[in-house]
Design a protein around this motif. Structure first.
Motif, PDB file in Angstrom:
ATOM      1  N   ALA A  27      -6.130   3.809  -0.143  1.00  0.00           N
ATOM      2  CA  ALA A  27      -4.509   3.567  -0.515  1.00  0.00           C
ATOM      3  C   ALA A  27      -4.332   3.609  -1.963  1.00  0.00           C
ATOM      4  N   PHE A  81       0.812  -1.269  -0.302  1.00  0.00           N
ATOM      5  CA  PHE A  81       0.055  -0.119  -0.094  1.00  0.00           C
ATOM      6  C   PHE A  81       0.766   1.460  -0.002  1.00  0.00           C
ATOM      7  N   GLU A  82       0.701   2.037  -0.891  1.00  0.00           N
ATOM      8  CA  GLU A  82       1.243   3.592  -0.882  1.00  0.00           C
ATOM      9  C   GLU A  82      -0.127   4.504  -0.296  1.00  0.00           C
ATOM     10  N   ASP A  83       0.358   5.532   0.152  1.00  0.00           N
ATOM     11  CA  ASP A  83      -0.365   6.752   0.480  1.00  0.00           C
ATOM     12  C   ASP A  83      -1.623   6.109   1.446  1.00  0.00           C
ATOM     13  N   PHE A  84      -1.153   5.028   2.519  1.00  0.00           N
ATOM     14  CA  PHE A  84      -2.515   4.514   3.035  1.00  0.00           C
ATOM     15  C   PHE A  84      -2.762   5.689   4.226  1.00  0.00           C
ATOM     16  N   ARG A  85      -4.081   5.716   4.374  1.00  0.00           N
ATOM     17  CA  ARG A  85      -4.333   6.461   5.524  1.00  0.00           C
ATOM     18  C   ARG A  85      -5.813   5.875   5.843  1.00  0.00           C
TER      19      ARG A  85
END
Length: 132
Positions: free
Chosen positions: A75, A52-56
């Motif tokens: 994500a 996952f990238e830019d997970f929030r």
């Protein structure tokens, strides 16, 4: 579950693992069969944290002290954006014993399946080493 969310957001996968019950069952959004056990669940979550990238997390659903919680997240996997939800159940000891993930849209789920599939041999080896 505040402690879980904070551990994930801090990237502290050891703390995440510490919150899992030994008999936790992980249900993947892209695999039919659930994965039972702390070792495999921890290994999967470590791999997902790399995929996952830019997970929030964007929303929590459930009373703070309830046994059932839902954490909605966003994500990216490569160029595919996705929205998902972690459905958590905690046992009487406050440890996660049921962990189910759902994601959408289909293109995001497919990107996740492909990325995790490429890592599954390593995930299985890590789980085997942790359970030994």
């Amino acid at each position: 579950m505040r402690a879980f969310r904070e551990a994930v957001e801090a990237g502290d996968m050891d703390a995440v693992e510490a919150l899992l019950a030994d008999d936790v069952v992980f249900t993947s959004p892209v695999v039919f069969k659930p994965y039972p056990g702390k070792a495999i669940t921890a290994a999967i979550l470590r791999a997902v944290s790399q995929v996952f990238e830019d997970f929030r997390y964007v929303r929590e659903i459930g009373a703070p002290d309830a046994a059932d919680q839902a954490l909605v997240f966003t994500a990216r996997v490569g160029d595919r954006e996705l929205t998902g939800c972690d459905f958590l159940h905690v046992n009487e000891d406050g440890l996660i014993d049921d962990f189910m993930v759902m994601v959408r849209p289909l293109s995001g789920a497919q990107a996740l399946a492909e990325a995790m599939g490429a890592r599954f041999e390593q995930i299985a080896k890590e789980a085997q080493a942790r359970s030994a």
